[in-house]
Scaffold this active site. Structure first.
Site: not given
Ligand code: CP
Ligand code: NVA
Length: 302
Positions: A103, A133, A262
Protein backbone atom coordinates in the site's frame (compact mmCIF):
# COMPACT_ATOMS: atom_id res chain seq x y z
CA UNK A 1 -3.95 -14.87 -14.09
CA UNK A 2 -0.68 -12.98 -14.34
CA UNK A 3 2.08 -13.17 -11.69
CA UNK A 4 0.88 -9.97 -9.96
CA UNK A 5 -2.37 -8.19 -9.15
CA UNK A 6 -1.65 -4.54 -9.83
CA UNK A 7 -4.96 -3.48 -11.38
CA UNK A 8 -8.27 -5.03 -12.43
CA UNK A 9 -7.57 -3.81 -15.99
CA UNK A 10 -5.12 -6.67 -16.41
CA UNK A 11 -7.71 -9.32 -15.49
CA UNK A 12 -9.72 -11.32 -18.01
CA UNK A 13 -13.43 -11.95 -17.45
CA UNK A 14 -12.58 -15.55 -16.48
CA UNK A 15 -10.15 -14.30 -13.79
CA UNK A 16 -12.94 -12.40 -12.03
CA UNK A 17 -15.14 -15.48 -11.99
CA UNK A 18 -12.25 -17.67 -10.81
CA UNK A 19 -11.58 -15.33 -7.87
CA UNK A 20 -15.28 -15.15 -6.93
CA UNK A 21 -15.75 -18.91 -7.16
CA UNK A 22 -12.78 -19.53 -4.89
CA UNK A 23 -13.86 -16.79 -2.48
CA UNK A 24 -17.29 -18.44 -2.22
CA UNK A 25 -15.67 -21.82 -1.42
CA UNK A 26 -13.28 -20.32 1.13
CA UNK A 27 -16.07 -18.35 2.82
CA UNK A 28 -18.22 -21.48 3.06
CA UNK A 29 -15.34 -23.56 4.45
CA UNK A 30 -14.62 -20.91 7.09
CA UNK A 31 -18.29 -20.62 8.12
CA UNK A 32 -18.47 -24.42 8.44
CA UNK A 33 -15.33 -24.47 10.56
CA UNK A 34 -13.28 -26.47 8.06
CA UNK A 35 -9.52 -25.81 8.13
CA UNK A 36 -8.12 -24.98 4.70
CA UNK A 37 -4.34 -24.67 5.08
CA UNK A 38 -3.39 -24.36 1.40
CA UNK A 39 -0.58 -21.86 2.08
CA UNK A 40 1.13 -23.75 4.90
CA UNK A 41 4.73 -22.59 5.30
CA UNK A 42 4.23 -19.52 3.07
CA UNK A 43 4.91 -15.93 4.07
CA UNK A 44 3.36 -12.72 2.79
CA UNK A 45 5.21 -9.44 3.32
CA UNK A 46 2.89 -6.45 3.72
CA UNK A 47 4.53 -3.09 3.05
CA UNK A 48 2.49 -0.12 4.27
CA UNK A 49 3.32 3.50 3.41
CA UNK A 50 -0.21 4.58 4.43
CA UNK A 51 -2.63 3.72 7.24
CA UNK A 52 -4.98 0.75 7.07
CA UNK A 53 -7.45 -1.17 9.20
CA UNK A 54 -9.34 -3.52 6.84
CA UNK A 55 -6.56 -4.26 4.37
CA UNK A 56 -4.02 -5.02 7.06
CA UNK A 57 -6.32 -7.17 9.19
CA UNK A 58 -7.90 -9.08 6.29
CA UNK A 59 -4.59 -9.94 4.63
CA UNK A 60 -2.99 -10.89 7.94
CA UNK A 61 -5.92 -13.00 9.16
CA UNK A 62 -6.35 -14.43 5.66
CA UNK A 63 -2.76 -15.70 5.57
CA UNK A 64 -3.15 -17.15 9.06
CA UNK A 65 -6.37 -18.96 8.09
CA UNK A 66 -4.65 -20.40 5.01
CA UNK A 67 -1.87 -21.82 7.17
CA UNK A 68 0.77 -19.21 6.36
CA UNK A 69 1.94 -16.05 8.06
CA UNK A 70 1.99 -12.36 7.18
CA UNK A 71 4.66 -9.83 8.13
CA UNK A 72 3.59 -6.24 8.71
CA UNK A 73 6.30 -4.00 7.31
CA UNK A 74 5.74 -0.34 8.06
CA UNK A 75 8.04 1.22 5.51
CA UNK A 76 9.08 3.86 8.07
CA UNK A 77 10.67 1.12 10.17
CA UNK A 78 12.46 -0.59 7.27
CA UNK A 79 15.37 0.52 5.11
CA UNK A 80 12.82 1.41 2.38
CA UNK A 81 11.92 4.39 4.58
CA UNK A 82 15.60 5.36 4.60
CA UNK A 83 15.88 5.26 0.82
CA UNK A 84 16.82 1.68 -0.08
CA UNK A 85 15.84 1.43 -3.72
CA UNK A 86 12.89 -0.64 -4.97
CA UNK A 87 15.05 -2.78 -7.27
CA UNK A 88 17.15 -4.01 -4.33
CA UNK A 89 14.22 -4.33 -1.93
CA UNK A 90 12.12 -6.33 -4.38
CA UNK A 91 14.87 -8.75 -5.45
CA UNK A 92 16.13 -9.31 -1.91
CA UNK A 93 12.64 -9.76 -0.39
CA UNK A 94 11.87 -12.32 -3.10
CA UNK A 95 14.44 -14.60 -1.42
CA UNK A 96 12.60 -14.51 1.93
CA UNK A 97 8.93 -14.19 1.03
CA UNK A 98 6.35 -15.94 -1.16
CA UNK A 99 4.35 -12.81 -1.95
CA UNK A 100 4.24 -9.08 -1.25
CA UNK A 101 1.29 -6.78 -0.70
CA UNK A 102 2.02 -3.06 -1.00
CA UNK A 103 0.00 0.00 0.00
CA UNK A 104 1.72 3.16 -1.16
CA UNK A 105 1.30 6.46 -3.02
CA UNK A 106 2.51 6.04 -6.61
CA UNK A 107 1.13 3.27 -8.81
CA UNK A 108 4.54 3.37 -10.56
CA UNK A 109 6.22 2.19 -7.32
CA UNK A 110 4.04 -0.93 -7.14
CA UNK A 111 4.68 -1.60 -10.81
CA UNK A 112 8.44 -1.19 -10.36
CA UNK A 113 8.35 -3.50 -7.35
CA UNK A 114 6.52 -6.13 -9.42
CA UNK A 115 9.03 -5.80 -12.27
CA UNK A 116 11.96 -6.62 -9.98
CA UNK A 117 10.25 -9.12 -7.68
CA UNK A 118 10.43 -12.82 -8.50
CA UNK A 119 7.29 -13.37 -6.40
CA UNK A 120 3.69 -12.12 -6.81
CA UNK A 121 3.03 -8.49 -5.92
CA UNK A 122 -0.46 -7.38 -4.87
CA UNK A 123 -1.60 -3.76 -4.98
CA UNK A 124 -3.14 -2.96 -1.58
CA UNK A 125 -4.05 0.61 -2.70
CA UNK A 126 -2.22 3.42 -4.45
CA UNK A 127 -3.26 7.00 -5.18
CA UNK A 128 -4.50 5.69 -8.53
CA UNK A 129 -6.12 2.29 -7.84
CA UNK A 130 -7.58 -0.03 -5.21
CA UNK A 131 -8.11 -3.37 -7.01
CA UNK A 132 -8.62 -5.64 -3.95
CA UNK A 133 -11.43 -3.37 -2.79
CA UNK A 134 -13.41 -3.44 -6.02
CA UNK A 135 -12.94 -7.21 -6.40
CA UNK A 136 -14.45 -7.66 -2.92
CA UNK A 137 -17.23 -5.22 -3.77
CA UNK A 138 -18.13 -7.13 -6.93
CA UNK A 139 -18.22 -10.32 -4.89
CA UNK A 140 -20.56 -8.64 -2.39
CA UNK A 141 -22.79 -7.46 -5.24
CA UNK A 142 -22.89 -11.04 -6.57
CA UNK A 143 -24.00 -12.26 -3.12
CA UNK A 144 -26.66 -9.59 -2.68
CA UNK A 145 -27.98 -9.42 -6.25
CA UNK A 146 -27.17 -12.88 -7.63
CA UNK A 147 -24.82 -11.41 -10.25
CA UNK A 148 -23.19 -8.16 -11.29
CA UNK A 149 -24.31 -8.71 -14.87
CA UNK A 150 -26.54 -6.01 -16.32
CA UNK A 151 -26.60 -3.94 -13.11
CA UNK A 152 -26.21 -0.20 -12.88
CA UNK A 153 -23.58 0.99 -10.41
CA UNK A 154 -23.70 4.69 -9.46
CA UNK A 155 -20.54 6.11 -7.92
CA UNK A 156 -21.10 9.52 -6.28
CA UNK A 157 -18.16 11.58 -5.04
CA UNK A 158 -14.46 12.00 -5.64
CA UNK A 159 -12.83 10.68 -8.83
CA UNK A 160 -10.22 8.89 -6.73
CA UNK A 161 -8.51 5.46 -6.60
CA UNK A 162 -11.80 3.69 -5.85
CA UNK A 163 -13.62 5.47 -8.71
CA UNK A 164 -10.75 4.72 -11.13
CA UNK A 165 -10.88 1.04 -10.22
CA UNK A 166 -14.65 0.93 -10.76
CA UNK A 167 -14.04 2.40 -14.21
CA UNK A 168 -11.47 -0.28 -15.01
CA UNK A 169 -13.89 -2.96 -13.79
CA UNK A 170 -16.66 -1.57 -16.01
CA UNK A 171 -14.31 -1.96 -18.98
CA UNK A 172 -13.98 -5.68 -18.27
CA UNK A 173 -17.44 -6.68 -17.02
CA UNK A 174 -20.98 -6.47 -18.40
CA UNK A 175 -22.23 -3.78 -16.01
CA UNK A 176 -23.14 -0.13 -16.41
CA UNK A 177 -21.30 2.57 -14.48
CA UNK A 178 -22.54 6.12 -13.85
CA UNK A 179 -20.27 8.48 -11.95
CA UNK A 180 -21.03 11.90 -10.52
CA UNK A 181 -18.04 14.03 -9.57
CA UNK A 182 -17.66 17.80 -9.16
CA UNK A 183 -15.73 19.60 -11.87
CA UNK A 184 -11.98 19.44 -11.20
CA UNK A 185 -12.32 16.16 -9.30
CA UNK A 186 -12.85 13.80 -12.22
CA UNK A 187 -11.39 10.30 -12.38
CA UNK A 188 -8.08 9.74 -14.15
CA UNK A 189 -8.61 10.78 -17.78
CA UNK A 190 -6.38 8.08 -19.33
CA UNK A 191 -8.26 5.35 -17.45
CA UNK A 192 -11.56 6.97 -18.43
CA UNK A 193 -10.69 7.26 -22.16
CA UNK A 194 -9.32 3.74 -22.40
CA UNK A 195 -12.18 2.17 -20.44
CA UNK A 196 -15.00 3.96 -22.27
CA UNK A 197 -13.77 2.37 -25.52
CA UNK A 198 -13.70 -1.09 -23.97
CA UNK A 199 -16.85 -1.04 -21.82
CA UNK A 200 -19.71 -3.25 -22.96
CA UNK A 201 -22.52 -1.46 -21.12
CA UNK A 202 -21.21 2.08 -20.96
CA UNK A 203 -19.50 4.41 -18.53
CA UNK A 204 -21.02 7.86 -18.04
CA UNK A 205 -19.74 10.84 -16.06
CA UNK A 206 -22.28 13.36 -14.72
CA UNK A 207 -22.04 16.55 -12.70
CA UNK A 208 -25.50 15.97 -11.21
CA UNK A 209 -25.50 13.18 -8.59
CA UNK A 210 -29.27 12.70 -9.00
CA UNK A 211 -28.85 11.88 -12.68
CA UNK A 212 -26.14 9.33 -11.91
CA UNK A 213 -28.26 7.71 -9.19
CA UNK A 214 -31.34 7.35 -11.41
CA UNK A 215 -32.54 3.74 -11.35
CA UNK A 216 -29.24 2.44 -9.94
CA UNK A 217 -28.93 -1.04 -8.42
CA UNK A 218 -25.91 -0.02 -6.37
CA UNK A 219 -25.10 3.37 -4.86
CA UNK A 220 -21.42 3.68 -4.00
CA UNK A 221 -19.38 6.40 -2.36
CA UNK A 222 -16.00 7.00 -0.77
CA UNK A 223 -14.34 9.72 1.30
CA UNK A 224 -14.06 13.25 -0.10
CA UNK A 225 -10.41 13.52 0.96
CA UNK A 226 -8.24 10.43 0.51
CA UNK A 227 -5.06 9.58 2.38
CA UNK A 228 -2.46 12.18 1.44
CA UNK A 229 -5.12 14.89 0.81
CA UNK A 230 -5.75 15.79 4.46
CA UNK A 231 -4.71 19.42 3.88
CA UNK A 232 -7.51 19.79 1.29
CA UNK A 233 -10.22 18.35 3.52
CA UNK A 234 -11.92 21.64 4.52
CA UNK A 235 -11.94 22.94 0.96
CA UNK A 236 -13.24 19.61 -0.35
CA UNK A 237 -16.10 19.63 2.18
CA UNK A 238 -17.43 22.76 0.44
CA UNK A 239 -16.87 21.49 -3.13
CA UNK A 240 -18.44 18.07 -2.52
CA UNK A 241 -21.44 19.22 -0.44
CA UNK A 242 -24.10 17.99 -2.89
CA UNK A 243 -22.23 14.74 -3.69
CA UNK A 244 -23.59 12.99 -0.64
CA UNK A 245 -25.47 9.70 -0.46
CA UNK A 246 -28.57 10.65 1.54
CA UNK A 247 -32.29 9.80 1.60
CA UNK A 248 -33.00 12.05 -1.40
CA UNK A 249 -30.39 10.39 -3.60
CA UNK A 250 -31.53 6.98 -2.40
CA UNK A 251 -35.07 7.75 -3.63
CA UNK A 252 -33.74 8.08 -7.19
CA UNK A 253 -32.19 4.59 -7.15
CA UNK A 254 -34.13 1.35 -7.51
CA UNK A 255 -36.30 0.40 -4.53
CA UNK A 256 -34.06 -2.57 -3.72
CA UNK A 257 -30.78 -0.71 -4.32
CA UNK A 258 -27.85 -1.50 -2.05
CA UNK A 259 -25.57 1.17 -0.62
CA UNK A 260 -21.84 0.52 -0.51
CA UNK A 261 -18.81 2.31 0.90
CA UNK A 262 -15.28 0.92 1.06
CA UNK A 263 -14.86 2.49 4.53
CA UNK A 264 -13.64 4.32 6.56
CA UNK A 265 -16.72 6.57 6.26
CA UNK A 266 -17.36 10.14 7.34
CA UNK A 267 -20.99 10.38 8.41
CA UNK A 268 -22.45 13.74 7.45
CA UNK A 269 -19.98 14.14 4.60
CA UNK A 270 -20.09 11.64 1.72
CA UNK A 271 -22.90 9.64 3.37
CA UNK A 272 -25.50 10.39 6.02
CA UNK A 273 -25.72 8.40 9.26
CA UNK A 274 -29.32 7.45 8.36
CA UNK A 275 -28.32 5.84 5.08
CA UNK A 276 -25.16 4.06 6.25
CA UNK A 277 -27.10 2.63 9.21
CA UNK A 278 -30.24 2.04 7.13
CA UNK A 279 -31.69 -1.11 5.53
CA UNK A 280 -30.05 -0.55 2.12
CA UNK A 281 -26.51 -0.40 3.51
CA UNK A 282 -24.27 -3.47 3.14
CA UNK A 283 -21.03 -1.86 4.28
CA UNK A 284 -20.16 -4.36 7.02
CA UNK A 285 -20.74 -7.40 4.80
CA UNK A 286 -18.67 -5.57 2.19
CA UNK A 287 -15.80 -5.16 4.66
CA UNK A 288 -16.05 -8.82 5.70
CA UNK A 289 -15.69 -9.93 2.10
CA UNK A 290 -12.26 -8.32 1.86
CA UNK A 291 -11.10 -11.34 3.87
CA UNK A 292 -12.66 -14.00 1.66
CA UNK A 293 -11.76 -12.40 -1.66
CA UNK A 294 -8.17 -11.68 -0.66
CA UNK A 295 -7.76 -15.25 0.55
CA UNK A 296 -8.87 -16.33 -2.93
CA UNK A 297 -6.35 -13.96 -4.54
CA UNK A 298 -3.58 -15.21 -2.24
CA UNK A 299 -4.38 -18.84 -2.96
CA UNK A 300 -4.40 -18.25 -6.71
CA UNK A 301 -1.21 -16.16 -6.82
CA UNK A 302 0.91 -17.78 -4.13
N1 CP B 1 -11.24 -0.03 2.55
C1 CP B 1 -9.96 -0.10 2.96
O1 CP B 1 -9.05 -0.37 2.18
O2 CP B 1 -9.80 0.09 4.29
P1 CP B 1 -8.43 0.30 5.07
O3 CP B 1 -7.87 1.62 4.62
O4 CP B 1 -8.82 0.29 6.51
O5 CP B 1 -7.50 -0.82 4.72
N1 NVA C 1 -9.95 6.73 -1.34
C1 NVA C 1 -9.57 6.31 -0.01
C2 NVA C 1 -9.78 4.85 0.16
C3 NVA C 1 -9.47 4.32 1.54
C4 NVA C 1 -9.67 2.84 1.64
C5 NVA C 1 -8.12 6.66 0.24
O1 NVA C 1 -7.29 6.47 -0.67
O2 NVA C 1 -7.81 7.14 1.32
Amino acid sequence: MKKDLLSVAELELADFDKIFKKARQLKKALKEGRVHASLKGKTLGMIFDKSSTRTRISFEVGMYQLGGIALFLNSRDTQIGRGEIIADSARMMSRYLNGIMIRTYAQASVEEFARYAEIPVINGLTDLLHPCQILSDLFTITEKKGSYKGLKIAYIGDGNNVANTWIEAAARLPLGLALACPEGYDPDCDIMDRSIKEAAEGIALYRDPFEAAENADVLYTDVWASMGQEAEHEERKKVFKKYQINENILKRAKKDAIVMHCLPAHRGEEITADVIEGPHSVVIDEAENRLHVQKAILEILL
